[in-house]
Design a protein around this motif. Sequence first.
Motif, PDB file in Angstrom:
ATOM      1  N   MET A   1       0.842  -1.181   0.000  1.00 47.98           N
ATOM      2  CA  MET A   1       0.000   0.000   0.000  1.00 47.98           C
ATOM      3  C   MET A   1       0.888   1.246   0.000  1.00 47.98           C
ATOM      4  SD  MET A   1      -2.657   1.446   2.890  1.00 47.98           S
ATOM      5  CE  MET A   1      -3.682   0.003   2.812  1.00 47.98           C
ATOM      6  N   ARG A   2       0.518   2.212  -0.831  1.00 46.73           N
ATOM      7  CA  ARG A   2       1.268   3.462  -0.870  1.00 46.73           C
ATOM      8  C   ARG A   2       1.213   4.172   0.476  1.00 46.73           C
ATOM      9  NH1 ARG A   2      -1.738   6.783  -4.684  1.00 46.73           N
ATOM     10  NH2 ARG A   2      -3.376   5.331  -4.198  1.00 46.73           N
ATOM     11  N   HIS A   3       2.269   4.900   0.767  1.00 46.44           N
ATOM     12  CA  HIS A   3       2.352   5.710   1.986  1.00 46.44           C
ATOM     13  C   HIS A   3       2.875   7.089   1.630  1.00 46.44           C
ATOM     14  CE1 HIS A   3       1.582   2.167   4.364  1.00 46.44           C
ATOM     15  NE2 HIS A   3       1.668   2.876   5.465  1.00 46.44           N
ATOM     16  N   TYR A   4       2.478   8.060   2.432  1.00 46.36           N
ATOM     17  CA  TYR A   4       2.914   9.439   2.236  1.00 46.36           C
ATOM     18  C   TYR A   4       3.723   9.905   3.433  1.00 46.36           C
ATOM     19  CZ  TYR A   4      -0.897   9.261  -1.134  1.00 46.36           C
ATOM     20  OH  TYR A   4      -1.724   8.903  -2.163  1.00 46.36           O
ATOM     21  N   LYS A  50       1.040  28.384  10.708  1.00 44.60           N
ATOM     22  CA  LYS A  50       1.263  28.236   9.277  1.00 44.60           C
ATOM     23  C   LYS A  50       2.728  27.874   9.054  1.00 44.60           C
ATOM     24  CE  LYS A  50       1.291  30.653   4.904  1.00 44.60           C
ATOM     25  NZ  LYS A  50       0.952  31.861   4.174  1.00 44.60           N
ATOM     26  N   PRO A  51       2.992  26.698   8.486  1.00 40.88           N
ATOM     27  CA  PRO A  51       4.385  26.348   8.205  1.00 40.88           C
ATOM     28  C   PRO A  51       4.923  27.199   7.059  1.00 40.88           C
ATOM     29  CG  PRO A  51       2.929  24.688   7.284  1.00 40.88           C
ATOM     30  CD  PRO A  51       2.063  25.641   8.071  1.00 40.88           C
ATOM     31  N   GLN A  52       6.219  27.440   7.087  1.00 45.15           N
ATOM     32  CA  GLN A  52       6.839  28.160   5.977  1.00 45.15           C
ATOM     33  C   GLN A  52       6.853  27.299   4.723  1.00 45.15           C
ATOM     34  OE1 GLN A  52      10.408  29.068   8.297  1.00 45.15           O
ATOM     35  NE2 GLN A  52      10.172  31.181   7.596  1.00 45.15           N
ATOM     36  N   PHE A  53       7.011  25.989   4.910  1.00 47.75           N
ATOM     37  CA  PHE A  53       7.034  25.059   3.796  1.00 47.75           C
ATOM     38  C   PHE A  53       6.270  23.809   4.170  1.00 47.75           C
ATOM     39  CE2 PHE A  53      10.927  27.508   3.478  1.00 47.75           C
ATOM     40  CZ  PHE A  53      10.888  27.936   2.160  1.00 47.75           C
ATOM     41  N   LEU A  54       5.653  23.195   3.177  1.00 48.88           N
ATOM     42  CA  LEU A  54       4.972  21.920   3.361  1.00 48.88           C
ATOM     43  C   LEU A  54       5.412  20.999   2.235  1.00 48.88           C
ATOM     44  CD1 LEU A  54       2.342  20.604   4.962  1.00 48.88           C
ATOM     45  CD2 LEU A  54       1.475  20.740   2.636  1.00 48.88           C
ATOM     46  N   LEU A  55       5.719  19.780   2.589  1.00 44.49           N
ATOM     47  CA  LEU A  55       6.158  18.792   1.612  1.00 44.49           C
ATOM     48  C   LEU A  55       5.304  17.544   1.765  1.00 44.49           C
ATOM     49  CD1 LEU A  55       9.698  17.672   0.790  1.00 44.49           C
ATOM     50  CD2 LEU A  55       8.098  16.003   1.687  1.00 44.49           C
ATOM     51  N   ILE A  56       4.925  16.946   0.646  1.00 45.76           N
ATOM     52  CA  ILE A  56       4.272  15.642   0.644  1.00 45.76           C
ATOM     53  C   ILE A  56       4.994  14.787  -0.386  1.00 45.76           C
ATOM     54  CG2 ILE A  56       2.148  14.324   0.286  1.00 45.76           C
ATOM     55  CD1 ILE A  56       0.597  16.919   0.904  1.00 45.76           C
ATOM     56  N   ALA A  57       5.478  13.627   0.045  1.00 50.98           N
ATOM     57  CA  ALA A  57       6.131  12.672  -0.849  1.00 50.98           C
ATOM     58  C   ALA A  57       5.382  11.353  -0.774  1.00 50.98           C
ATOM     59  CB  ALA A  57       7.590  12.476  -0.469  1.00 50.98           C
ATOM     60  N   GLU A  58       5.207  10.724  -1.918  1.00 48.74           N
ATOM     61  CA  GLU A  58       4.516   9.439  -2.007  1.00 48.74           C
ATOM     62  C   GLU A  58       5.536   8.333  -2.219  1.00 48.74           C
ATOM     63  OE1 GLU A  58       0.708   8.103  -4.460  1.00 48.74           O
ATOM     64  OE2 GLU A  58       2.481   8.347  -5.732  1.00 48.74           O
ATOM     65  N   PHE A  59       5.362   7.233  -1.489  1.00 50.06           N
ATOM     66  CA  PHE A  59       6.213   6.055  -1.629  1.00 50.06           C
ATOM     67  C   PHE A  59       5.337   4.853  -1.937  1.00 50.06           C
ATOM     68  CE2 PHE A  59       8.748   9.003   0.734  1.00 50.06           C
ATOM     69  CZ  PHE A  59      10.042   8.764   0.312  1.00 50.06           C
ATOM     70  N   PRO A  60       5.875   3.846  -2.610  1.00 48.23           N
ATOM     71  CA  PRO A  60       5.053   2.690  -2.979  1.00 48.23           C
ATOM     72  C   PRO A  60       4.625   1.827  -1.797  1.00 48.23           C
ATOM     73  CG  PRO A  60       7.340   2.326  -3.629  1.00 48.23           C
ATOM     74  CD  PRO A  60       7.232   3.744  -3.138  1.00 48.23           C
TER      75      PRO A  60
END
Length: 99
Positions: A1-4, A50-60
Amino acid sequence: MRHYITIEVNLIDPAWVPEYIEAVTPMVVSHGGRYLTRSSQVDVLEGTEKPQFLLIAEFPSKDAALGFYNCEQYRPYKEKRLAGARCSMKLVPAEGVAG
């Protein structure tokens, strides 16, 4: 299952950022990951910070995401990030997400 992996970043010292992005991006890819977003344009709909930056990465898979996060190659960059920013990082499954 993919995870973020999601991470909210508030910089204390931005000196680490260029080297981090250059080095860590290929590490994410080598573990099967891809960035869905890396942005400073964040609108807070609920909550107070409010964060200065937001990141979302998807992994398999969860194992792939943890493989990236725990790899020795990433460790020195993680340490620089933690020293130069206040961060909140989460790992979440893609439950209930189509595709």
